[in-house]
Design an enzyme around this catalytic site. Structure first.
Site, PDB file in Angstrom:
ATOM      1  N   SER A 151     -13.274 -46.312 -11.645  1.00 19.26           N
ATOM      2  CA  SER A 151     -13.352 -45.541 -10.402  1.00 19.26           C
ATOM      3  C   SER A 151     -12.724 -46.285  -9.219  1.00 19.26           C
ATOM      4  CB  SER A 151     -14.804 -45.198 -10.092  1.00 19.26           C
ATOM      5  OG  SER A 151     -15.381 -44.485 -11.156  1.00 19.26           O
TER       6      SER A 151
HETATM    7  N1  SAH Z   1     -18.014 -46.622 -14.080  1.00 21.29           N
HETATM    8  C1  SAH Z   1     -16.851 -46.587 -14.911  1.00 21.29           C
HETATM    9  C2  SAH Z   1     -16.290 -45.182 -14.870  1.00 21.29           C
HETATM   10  C3  SAH Z   1     -15.749 -44.770 -16.144  1.00 21.29           C
HETATM   11  S1  SAH Z   1     -15.132 -43.107 -16.172  1.00 21.29           S
HETATM   12  C4  SAH Z   1     -15.807 -47.563 -14.432  1.00 21.29           C
HETATM   13  O1  SAH Z   1     -15.662 -47.718 -13.222  1.00 21.29           O
HETATM   14  O2  SAH Z   1     -15.114 -48.136 -15.260  1.00 21.29           O
HETATM   15  C5  SAH Z   1     -16.536 -42.232 -16.796  1.00 21.29           C
HETATM   16  C6  SAH Z   1     -17.112 -42.745 -18.084  1.00 21.29           C
HETATM   17  O3  SAH Z   1     -18.165 -41.866 -18.466  1.00 21.29           O
HETATM   18  C7  SAH Z   1     -16.133 -42.770 -19.254  1.00 21.29           C
HETATM   19  O4  SAH Z   1     -16.113 -44.045 -19.817  1.00 21.29           O
HETATM   20  C8  SAH Z   1     -16.690 -41.723 -20.205  1.00 21.29           C
HETATM   21  O5  SAH Z   1     -16.452 -42.003 -21.571  1.00 21.29           O
HETATM   22  C9  SAH Z   1     -18.177 -41.782 -19.875  1.00 21.29           C
HETATM   23  N2  SAH Z   1     -18.959 -40.611 -20.283  1.00 21.29           N
HETATM   24  C10 SAH Z   1     -18.640 -39.290 -20.206  1.00 21.29           C
HETATM   25  N3  SAH Z   1     -19.646 -38.536 -20.661  1.00 21.29           N
HETATM   26  C11 SAH Z   1     -20.641 -39.378 -21.037  1.00 21.29           C
HETATM   27  C12 SAH Z   1     -21.956 -39.203 -21.582  1.00 21.29           C
HETATM   28  N4  SAH Z   1     -22.475 -37.999 -21.843  1.00 21.29           N
HETATM   29  N5  SAH Z   1     -22.693 -40.301 -21.850  1.00 21.29           N
HETATM   30  C13 SAH Z   1     -22.215 -41.541 -21.597  1.00 21.29           C
HETATM   31  N6  SAH Z   1     -20.985 -41.775 -21.083  1.00 21.29           N
HETATM   32  C14 SAH Z   1     -20.205 -40.707 -20.795  1.00 21.29           C
END
Ligand code: SAH
Length: 225
Positions: free
Chosen positions: A66
């Site tokens: 993000s």
């Molecule tokens: N906080 C992270 C953001 C990653 S993007 C960073 O800054 O790196 C969002 C993430 O949510 C992705 O890795 C995606 O695989 C995860 N995600 C989506 N749906 C999900 C769910 N139901 N349970 C767990 N993770 C999920």
């Protein structure tokens, strides 16, 4: 954490912090944590020159790390205390997880892609964080043991607030998450007071979809809204 490159990442990080302060991020503990954590180590080497610019960057499995401003805004809204248990949905690169681990007592983080979870666990383990529990699974259902959390952060967007997360939010707790359409959402802060959930809108935002039982269905992934 170990930084292989000395000098410039630190300078870039200081610049990022000064920028965040001009954007309304005033919580010193959040700014200090973001000053300490080398964001470039959470992304591919080829992207290191953009590591401290204020935009999201690609990570593996077509996901993103993000934007720093949004990370800072969400973290600040949580008002994390050293005694807090924090539930994070969407471990991704592990960058937000590291910030939470700096501020909270314990962090419980769930990711649906095993590879991302393992990579984050390895990186954060090498950086000596010992207060993080990792799970692979559907975070829309909350933490399997259903303990309650003082703080909850969801870093992917759902059409509605997942009900199990409201149940797992402790009385007096705070949850921050994006809710809305597949492309554009509103970042919400939810505060629990007894059985009441008070909602506040923080800003418009655009997150990747939260895929799961209480989120979006996977087969709709490439369509809009
Ligand atoms: N906080 C992270 C953001 C990653 S993007 C960073 O800054 O790196 C969002 C993430 O949510 C992705 O890795 C995606 O695989 C995860 N995600 C989506 N749906 C999900 C769910 N139901 N349970 C767990 N993770 C999920």
């Amino acid at each position: 954490m170990d930084e292989e490159v000395s000098g410039s990442p630190q300078r870039d990080r200081r610049k990022m912090i000064r920028y965040l302060a001009t954007q309304g991020i005033t919580d010193k503990s959040v700014l200090d944590a973001m000053l300490r954590i080398p964001r470039h180590l959470f992304i591919a080497n080829a992207l290191w020159d953009q590591a401290y610019a204020d935009h999201p960057l690609p990570i593996e499995q077509n996901q993103t790390i993000s934007q720093p401003y949004i990370v800072a805004l969400m973290t600040q809204a949580l008002q994390i205390q050293k005694s807090d248990r924090v539930l994070e949905i969407g471990t991704g690169s592990g960058y937000q997880t590291a910030i939470l681990a700096e501020l909270a007592g314990r962090v419980y983080t769930i990711e649906r892609f095993p590879q991302l979870s393992q990579q984050a666990c390895k990186l954060l383990g090498a950086a000596s964080y010992t207060n993080i529990d990792y799970r692979v699974g559907d975070g829309t259902l909350g933490w399997p043991e259903e303990i309650s959390f003082e703080k909850i952060i969801v870093t992917a967007a759902a059409p509605e607030v997942p009900a199990p997360l409201l149940t797992q939010l402790a009385d007096g707790g705070r949850m921050v998450l994006p809710v809305g359409g597949r492309q554009l959402q509103m970042l919400l802060l939810i505060q629990r007071e007894n059985q009441e959930f008070i909602r506040e809108e923080l800003c418009a935002c655009s997150f990747l979809p939260l895929i799961g039982k209480e989120g979006w269905r996977e087969e709709l992934h490439s369509t809009t809204m």
